[in-house]
Scaffold this active site. Structure first.
Site, short mmCIF file in Angstrom:
data_model
loop_
_atom_site.label_atom_id
_atom_site.label_comp_id
_atom_site.label_asym_id
_atom_site.label_seq_id
_atom_site.Cartn_x
_atom_site.Cartn_y
_atom_site.Cartn_z
N GLU A 29 0.80 -1.22 0.00
CA GLU A 29 0.00 0.00 0.00
C GLU A 29 0.84 1.28 0.00
O GLU A 29 0.31 2.37 0.10
CB GLU A 29 -0.93 0.01 1.22
CG GLU A 29 -1.99 -1.07 1.16
CD GLU A 29 -2.90 -1.11 2.38
OE1 GLU A 29 -2.48 -0.63 3.47
OE2 GLU A 29 -4.03 -1.61 2.24
N GLU A 86 -9.63 -5.68 9.86
CA GLU A 86 -8.63 -4.61 9.88
C GLU A 86 -7.65 -4.79 8.73
O GLU A 86 -7.33 -3.82 8.05
CB GLU A 86 -7.90 -4.59 11.22
CG GLU A 86 -6.78 -3.59 11.31
CD GLU A 86 -7.21 -2.14 11.11
OE1 GLU A 86 -6.37 -1.34 10.64
OE2 GLU A 86 -8.36 -1.79 11.41
N GLY A 98 -7.15 -18.65 -4.29
CA GLY A 98 -8.21 -18.98 -3.35
C GLY A 98 -7.89 -18.67 -1.90
O GLY A 98 -8.75 -18.84 -1.03
N GLY A 100 -7.24 -15.70 -0.38
CA GLY A 100 -8.03 -14.57 0.10
C GLY A 100 -9.48 -14.95 0.33
O GLY A 100 -10.09 -14.57 1.33
N ASN A 127 -6.94 0.79 -4.96
CA ASN A 127 -6.63 -0.64 -4.95
C ASN A 127 -7.69 -1.43 -5.73
O ASN A 127 -8.48 -2.19 -5.16
CB ASN A 127 -6.52 -1.14 -3.50
CG ASN A 127 -5.87 -2.49 -3.42
OD1 ASN A 127 -5.71 -3.20 -4.40
ND2 ASN A 127 -5.49 -2.87 -2.20
N TYR A 134 -13.32 -8.00 -3.62
CA TYR A 134 -14.41 -7.86 -2.66
C TYR A 134 -15.77 -7.85 -3.34
O TYR A 134 -16.71 -8.49 -2.88
CB TYR A 134 -14.24 -6.58 -1.83
CG TYR A 134 -12.99 -6.54 -0.99
CD1 TYR A 134 -12.54 -7.66 -0.30
CD2 TYR A 134 -12.25 -5.37 -0.89
CE1 TYR A 134 -11.39 -7.61 0.47
CE2 TYR A 134 -11.10 -5.31 -0.11
CZ TYR A 134 -10.67 -6.43 0.56
OH TYR A 134 -9.54 -6.38 1.33
#
Length: 162
Positions: A29, A86, A98, A100, A127, A134
């Protein structure tokens, strides 16, 4: 090498490994300079008398290839708690395999087992790989909300230590 993914809780001797994953995420990040956590305070947060977070690892064989860190979050609107993710980090060469999804599935099951109504988290606007991941899971972005943070000098100025 085995492709089976096993999710295991972090144990008291794992604070250093948790910190390695935190640093890996911070590097990805471009926020490495923000990491001030130490093994000692990671250990205290996860396993101390007033522990307020929990971590799990995704293993393929004996190798930890991913990590997720959760804590409880309270919603006044629902009058109930939710599970806050978090951090989640999968080592680069295991992304798309797979890992994640297994960590997120673990979190969803954990939330449901505790009677929580939801699991939530934040993601950096740039990102796109994470956002796509997601949304592919069925998560939706909450429009109209922005995250604020009061830290450092501003925190001290507003609420000086006695």
């Amino acid at each position: 090498m085995s492709t089976e993914i096993n999710i295991e809780p972090a144990l008291p001797g794992d604070a250093g490994l948790v910190l390695q994953f935190i640093k890996g995420l911070a590097e990805y990040e471009n926020l490495s300079d923000k990491v001030v956590a130490t093994e000692a305070n990671i250990h205290e947060s996860l396993f101390g008398e007033n522990a307020n977070a929990e971590a799990v690892f995704a293993y393929q064989g004996s190798e930890a290839v991913g990590c997720a860190i959760f804590c409880q979050h309270y919603s006044t609107y629902s009058g109930r708690s939710s599970l806050y993710l978090e951090d989640i980090f999968v080592i680069p060469d295991k992304r798309g395999s797979g890992v994640g999804r297994e960590l997120m599935t673990f979190g969803a099951k954990l939330a449901r087992s505790r009677g929580y109504l939801r699991m939530e988290w934040s993601v950096l606007d740039w990102n796109e790989p994470a956002i796509g991941f997601y949304e592919n899971l069925g998560a939706r972005r909450l429009n109209g909300w922005s995250i604020y943070q009061l830290a450092g000098e501003a925190l001290e100025r507003l609420g000086p230590a006695d």
